[in-house]
Design a protein around this motif. Sequence first.
Motif, PDB file in Angstrom:
ATOM      1  N   LYS A   2       0.847  -1.195   0.000  1.00 29.05           N
ATOM      2  CA  LYS A   2       0.000   0.000   0.000  1.00 29.05           C
ATOM      3  C   LYS A   2       0.884   1.247   0.000  1.00 29.05           C
ATOM      4  O   LYS A   2       1.705   1.425   0.891  1.00 29.05           O
ATOM      5  CB  LYS A   2      -0.904   0.016   1.226  1.00 29.05           C
ATOM      6  N   LEU A  48       0.965   5.309   0.057  1.00 31.78           N
ATOM      7  CA  LEU A  48       0.223   6.534   0.357  1.00 31.78           C
ATOM      8  C   LEU A  48       0.843   7.700  -0.414  1.00 31.78           C
ATOM      9  O   LEU A  48       2.048   7.931  -0.330  1.00 31.78           O
ATOM     10  CB  LEU A  48       0.264   6.824   1.859  1.00 31.78           C
ATOM     11  N   TRP A  60       0.746  -2.531  -6.945  1.00 28.63           N
ATOM     12  CA  TRP A  60       0.534  -1.917  -5.644  1.00 28.63           C
ATOM     13  C   TRP A  60      -0.851  -1.275  -5.564  1.00 28.63           C
ATOM     14  O   TRP A  60      -1.458  -0.923  -6.575  1.00 28.63           O
ATOM     15  CB  TRP A  60       1.576  -0.823  -5.409  1.00 28.63           C
ATOM     16  N   ASN A  61      -1.314  -1.057  -4.333  1.00 27.17           N
ATOM     17  CA  ASN A  61      -2.497  -0.241  -4.083  1.00 27.17           C
ATOM     18  C   ASN A  61      -2.041   1.180  -3.757  1.00 27.17           C
ATOM     19  O   ASN A  61      -1.104   1.371  -2.975  1.00 27.17           O
ATOM     20  CB  ASN A  61      -3.306  -0.784  -2.887  1.00 27.17           C
ATOM     21  N   PHE A  62      -2.725   2.163  -4.337  1.00 26.96           N
ATOM     22  CA  PHE A  62      -2.403   3.565  -4.066  1.00 26.96           C
ATOM     23  C   PHE A  62      -3.583   4.228  -3.364  1.00 26.96           C
ATOM     24  O   PHE A  62      -4.746   3.951  -3.662  1.00 26.96           O
ATOM     25  CB  PHE A  62      -2.112   4.313  -5.368  1.00 26.96           C
ATOM     26  N   TYR A  63      -3.232   5.110  -2.429  1.00 25.58           N
ATOM     27  CA  TYR A  63      -4.254   5.942  -1.798  1.00 25.58           C
ATOM     28  C   TYR A  63      -3.706   7.357  -1.734  1.00 25.58           C
ATOM     29  O   TYR A  63      -2.609   7.584  -1.225  1.00 25.58           O
ATOM     30  CB  TYR A  63      -4.595   5.443  -0.391  1.00 25.58           C
ATOM     31  N   ARG A  64      -4.483   8.301  -2.244  1.00 30.66           N
ATOM     32  CA  ARG A  64      -4.021   9.685  -2.282  1.00 30.66           C
ATOM     33  C   ARG A  64      -4.742  10.525  -1.238  1.00 30.66           C
ATOM     34  O   ARG A  64      -5.977  10.587  -1.210  1.00 30.66           O
ATOM     35  CB  ARG A  64      -4.229  10.291  -3.666  1.00 30.66           C
ATOM     36  N   LEU A  65      -3.959  11.167  -0.398  1.00 33.64           N
ATOM     37  CA  LEU A  65      -4.496  12.194   0.496  1.00 33.64           C
ATOM     38  C   LEU A  65      -4.352  13.547  -0.194  1.00 33.64           C
ATOM     39  O   LEU A  65      -3.309  13.829  -0.776  1.00 33.64           O
ATOM     40  CB  LEU A  65      -3.716  12.237   1.812  1.00 33.64           C
ATOM     41  N   TYR A  74      -4.841  18.104   3.511  1.00 34.99           N
ATOM     42  CA  TYR A  74      -4.856  17.271   4.708  1.00 34.99           C
ATOM     43  C   TYR A  74      -3.620  17.550   5.551  1.00 34.99           C
ATOM     44  O   TYR A  74      -3.691  17.673   6.772  1.00 34.99           O
ATOM     45  CB  TYR A  74      -4.916  15.794   4.311  1.00 34.99           C
ATOM     46  N   TRP A 109      -2.731   8.778   9.747  1.00 31.54           N
ATOM     47  CA  TRP A 109      -3.556   8.144   8.720  1.00 31.54           C
ATOM     48  C   TRP A 109      -2.809   6.983   8.066  1.00 31.54           C
ATOM     49  O   TRP A 109      -3.391   5.949   7.762  1.00 31.54           O
ATOM     50  CB  TRP A 109      -3.970   9.158   7.662  1.00 31.54           C
ATOM     51  N   TRP A 160      -4.314   3.210   7.824  1.00 35.36           N
ATOM     52  CA  TRP A 160      -4.533   2.525   6.541  1.00 35.36           C
ATOM     53  C   TRP A 160      -3.574   1.345   6.363  1.00 35.36           C
ATOM     54  O   TRP A 160      -3.789   0.459   5.558  1.00 35.36           O
ATOM     55  CB  TRP A 160      -4.347   3.533   5.404  1.00 35.36           C
ATOM     56  N   ALA A 194      -0.191   1.738   5.607  1.00 38.19           N
ATOM     57  CA  ALA A 194       0.677   2.065   4.467  1.00 38.19           C
ATOM     58  C   ALA A 194       2.035   1.399   4.612  1.00 38.19           C
ATOM     59  O   ALA A 194       2.600   1.339   5.709  1.00 38.19           O
ATOM     60  CB  ALA A 194       0.835   3.575   4.348  1.00 38.19           C
TER      61      ALA A 194
END
Length: 391
Positions: free
Chosen positions: A3, A5, A32-37, A41, A53, A57, A59
């Motif tokens: 993951k 971030l 991969w998994n992506f997560y955008r803040l 934030y 965070w 999650w 990360a």
Amino acid sequence: MKKILLLTDLSSDYNRKLLKGIVHYSKESCLWNFYRLPLYYKELYGAEGVIKWAKKWGADAIISQFDEIDIHLLTELNIPIIAQNYKERNKQTSNITGDYFNAGVMAANFFYRKGYRQFAYYDVKKTVWMRERGEGYISTIEKKGGEVILYNSSEEEQNEKLEVNHKNLRKWLENLPKPIALFACDDQHALHITELCKISGIHIPNEISVLGVDNDDLLCNISDPKLSSIELDVVNGGFLTGELLNSFFNKKVIPPVDVIIKPISIVTRESTERLVVSNKYVGQIIQYIEKNYAESISVKTIIDMVPMSRRVLEKTFKKETGTTIYQYIQLVRVEKFSRLLITTELSLIEAARMVGFSDYKNIFRIFQKFKNMSPGQYRKMHFHRGDENSL
């Protein structure tokens, strides 16, 4: 599945290209998994909020536009963090940074070959990338015996209360000696220049020739005239960032290790079209070379074009451009050849022939001289740029 971030601004062409390269590496190698803040934030909750965070999650890594990082918080998180530096490089962690100095060198050599002997540099906040691009530009001009006129930014600009002081910048532009070659620290700043020159009635490129950095397609083409810019190897830099992260995960390297994005070439548009050479025959020769580089031209062919002896012409040409006629022909061909290597799938032989190199063995020697590597090494270095449109 790892993951990642992301904390980055997607409004700029540079950042989108960078993420394209990272995502391409993920598709090709890791999934991969992506997560955008969103960037706000961090503004609302600080680095502590981002790290909180990341823990929530789960990360495995962070790629972020951190300006400053608390080393104690990093130790607490204990995952790879790659900082996309803005103000300065972070010594505590890996950086996505750039070969800023050599972008400035490239700009200086470009203008000098066009015959300019008056130079200016425009930046505002003296961040690492603004400062080092300026250092490369200024030091190269000074080695050639010239000087660079610098913009004195206002207190409001320095304190980030104002992106650009139009009154201050306009006065500076109007007072510059003309004609002059102006290098701006990036395309956004170069656009400030072209906009204010339009308002002030200063003609580009006849009075001020303007060059930016990033080759942001939107900014370069909404400028009037269209803006020349240094293209950076950003998509490939994103791919290399993905490779680096995977090396961290597999314990092959230990952070911090930086990713350095290099300048590739200058994409010329209307803002730098003018040649500034005092000798009309030298100007005629330069235009001829730029137009006919792919043909079978030689120094003798060129000498026969103008009513000057070879000795006098060679001496005059070097005084105006800083190089010999033969070297100028080879330089133009190498730059055109370099671009074909990273934007097409042509074989090395085909690409060499298209730019006027008839002796295939000779191109290796010439290319090595100008680029300090073989054509094959150059193509491999920038290979993943070709995948940009497929993302």
